[in-house]
Design an enzyme around this catalytic site. Structure first.
Site, mmCIF file in Angstrom:
data_model
loop_
_atom_site.group_PDB
_atom_site.id
_atom_site.type_symbol
_atom_site.label_atom_id
_atom_site.label_comp_id
_atom_site.label_asym_id
_atom_site.label_seq_id
_atom_site.Cartn_x
_atom_site.Cartn_y
_atom_site.Cartn_z
ATOM 1 N N SER A 84 0.702 -1.198 -0.439
ATOM 2 C CA SER A 84 0.300 -0.168 -0.160
ATOM 3 C C SER A 84 0.849 1.070 0.382
ATOM 4 O O SER A 84 0.015 2.315 0.376
ATOM 5 C CB SER A 84 -0.792 0.026 1.327
ATOM 6 O OG SER A 84 0.309 0.245 2.390
ATOM 7 N N THR A 182 -1.903 3.634 4.940
ATOM 8 C CA THR A 182 -1.013 4.690 4.651
ATOM 9 C C THR A 182 0.308 5.162 5.392
ATOM 10 O O THR A 182 -0.345 4.493 6.824
ATOM 11 C CB THR A 182 -1.408 6.354 4.480
ATOM 12 O OG1 THR A 182 -2.205 6.837 3.632
ATOM 13 C CG2 THR A 182 -0.403 7.501 3.806
ATOM 14 N N THR A 200 1.343 7.169 0.076
ATOM 15 C CA THR A 200 0.828 6.128 -0.259
ATOM 16 C C THR A 200 0.887 5.837 -1.229
ATOM 17 O O THR A 200 1.060 6.409 -2.023
ATOM 18 C CB THR A 200 -0.479 6.025 0.954
ATOM 19 O OG1 THR A 200 -1.509 5.150 0.319
ATOM 20 C CG2 THR A 200 -1.351 7.259 0.284
ATOM 21 N N ARG A 210 -7.794 8.880 -9.411
ATOM 22 C CA ARG A 210 -8.055 9.287 -8.352
ATOM 23 C C ARG A 210 -6.914 9.626 -7.289
ATOM 24 O O ARG A 210 -5.766 9.175 -7.636
ATOM 25 C CB ARG A 210 -8.913 8.110 -7.622
ATOM 26 C CG ARG A 210 -9.072 8.339 -6.066
ATOM 27 C CD ARG A 210 -8.185 7.857 -5.297
ATOM 28 N NE ARG A 210 -8.919 8.093 -4.028
ATOM 29 C CZ ARG A 210 -7.952 7.771 -2.721
ATOM 30 N NH1 ARG A 210 -7.299 7.323 -2.894
ATOM 31 N NH2 ARG A 210 -8.984 7.528 -1.816
ATOM 32 N N GLY A 212 -6.042 10.772 -3.422
ATOM 33 C CA GLY A 212 -6.922 10.868 -2.219
ATOM 34 C C GLY A 212 -6.415 11.648 -0.671
ATOM 35 O O GLY A 212 -5.759 12.724 -1.472
ATOM 36 N N ASP A 213 -5.820 11.225 0.787
ATOM 37 C CA ASP A 213 -5.977 12.148 0.687
ATOM 38 C C ASP A 213 -4.585 13.132 1.159
ATOM 39 O O ASP A 213 -4.641 14.470 2.053
ATOM 40 C CB ASP A 213 -6.378 12.191 2.439
ATOM 41 C CG ASP A 213 -6.373 10.916 2.673
ATOM 42 O OD1 ASP A 213 -6.243 9.419 2.108
ATOM 43 O OD2 ASP A 213 -5.898 10.247 3.991
ATOM 44 N N THR A 233 -5.375 8.132 7.913
ATOM 45 C CA THR A 233 -5.503 7.008 7.218
ATOM 46 C C THR A 233 -6.936 6.093 6.838
ATOM 47 O O THR A 233 -7.547 6.359 7.921
ATOM 48 C CB THR A 233 -4.579 5.632 7.420
ATOM 49 O OG1 THR A 233 -4.750 4.353 6.799
ATOM 50 C CG2 THR A 233 -4.250 4.920 9.220
ATOM 51 N N GLY A 234 -6.893 5.713 5.727
ATOM 52 C CA GLY A 234 -8.712 5.466 5.544
ATOM 53 C C GLY A 234 -8.751 5.446 4.306
ATOM 54 O O GLY A 234 -8.140 5.929 3.606
HETATM 55 N N1 ASP Z 1 -5.873 7.333 2.839
HETATM 56 C C1 ASP Z 1 -5.197 6.506 1.387
HETATM 57 C C2 ASP Z 1 -5.822 7.261 0.532
HETATM 58 O O1 ASP Z 1 -7.246 7.456 0.911
HETATM 59 C C3 ASP Z 1 -5.175 4.802 2.003
HETATM 60 C C4 ASP Z 1 -4.648 5.104 2.713
HETATM 61 O O2 ASP Z 1 -4.726 5.007 4.430
HETATM 62 O O3 ASP Z 1 -5.840 3.358 3.540
HETATM 63 O O4 ASP Z 1 -5.390 6.980 -0.941
#
Ligand code: ASP
Length: 319
Positions: A84, A182, A200, A210, A212-213, A233-234
């Protein structure tokens, strides 16, 4: 000024001789002033003790929290078994490994890269964006060219293991909640300076393009040297919609503990959770070196350490 018992012990402890204050004898412990913590590191998930030990060793040598965190995160970025982050990260729906990362230092400087391909250490590129450009965020082709101009080499980051997983996914194209994670790391150095960084490959098999955050300052990462730092994370979309890491730091500014502040940010995401609940997690550290974490669903853990040891802690959760 009214002192709480805790503040009293801290203030009282500064004296070298015993002192009667508010009717309580202080204990002559070599206490630190509020706001000046011992060096400490905290990072998301169970990536083992090595990233934290590496970071703390650098801090012990007198290096900055930013140097320490960058070195810690690079270990995970280079590990092909971590699916990841960085090299070996699971690709997007088109089979491309696209990486997001950001850094923020104690002066409020920030740098980030998003949708970066073929560069193994996005965290280091993010740091260079911060140090060498007047900008905060470079994306895609531009971020890649910037990296190459600054001496990074282009590499294929798609390992056989990740390619196999992608090929399996292609057959059913099912969205899974566990295909992510992440590394987010926050640290305080010997000078009492805070930094943070995240890296990440994002949500596995995401739509090509895409982001992410993680590279969004305030969503995936935020640091204010006067208050503390937070990282997430998430499901990144939830952290973006709630400006989650910024929210955590602002709540600590209001006086909430790191765990309480993380809980507030997790609760805020409820409004944006659709039928199925998705994981969203935060870690935080405040200027006193207090740490905490909180997640929406069960299953989140974080690692916290100091000069002596690293410990894995299970985070409390909402549902
Ligand atoms: N936050 C990350 C994303 O949405 C993924 C993760 O940390 O699980 O890209």
């Amino acid at each position: 000024m009214k002192y709480s018992r805790r503040q009293f012990v801290k203030v009282g402890g500064l004296a070298t001789t015993s002192l009667l204050f508010n009717g309580v004898w202080n204990l002559n412990y070599p206490q630190k002033l509020k706001g000046v913590s011992e060096p400490k590191v905290i990072y998301t998930w169970d990536y083992g003790p090595v990233p934290g030990k590496t970071a703390m060793a650098l801090i012990n040598e007198g290096k900055s929290s930013l140097d320490a965190i960058e070195a810690g995160i690079k270990i995970i970025e280079a590990d092909p078994n971590v699916l990841s982050v960085g090299y070996g990260g699971l690709p997007d729906a088109e089979g491309k490994v696209t990486l997001d990362a950001s850094v923020m230092d104690w002066n409020g400087n920030a740098g980030a890269v998003a949708f970066l391909q073929n560069i193994k250490h996005p965290v280091s590129v993010a740091r260079l964006v911060m140090e060498k450009t007047p900008h905060v965020l470079l994306v895609g082709e531009g971020a890649f060219e910037f990296a190459i101009e600054n001496g990074f080499k282009a590499e294929n980051l798609l390992t056989n293991k990740a390619k196999e997983r992608w090929e399996k996914w292609l057959k059913f194209k099912k969205f899974k909640d566990r295909n992510h994670d992440t590394i987010g790391m926050l640290a305080i150095d010997k000078q009492g300076n805070l930094s943070g960084a995240v890296s990440t490959s994002g949500w596995a098999f995401k739509v090509h393009g895409r982001v992410g955050d993680s590279p969004i300052i305030g969503a995936g990462l935020y640091v204010d040297n006067k208050v503390g730092g937070a990282a997430s994370t998430g499901l990144g979309e939830l952290a973006i919609k709630t400006a989650g890491s910024f929210l955590v730091v602002e709540k600590m500014r209001e006086g909430y503990s790191p765990t309480e502040a993380c809980k507030i940010a997790v609760e805020r995401s409820k409004k944006y959770q659709k039928k199925a609940h998705h994981q969203i997690c935060y870690i935080a550290i405040n200027k006193d070196g207090e740490v905490g974490g909180y997640s929406f669903l069960d299953g989140f853990a974080y690692t916290v350490g100091n000069r002596r040891r690293m410990r894995l802690k299970k985070a409390p959760y909402l549902l």
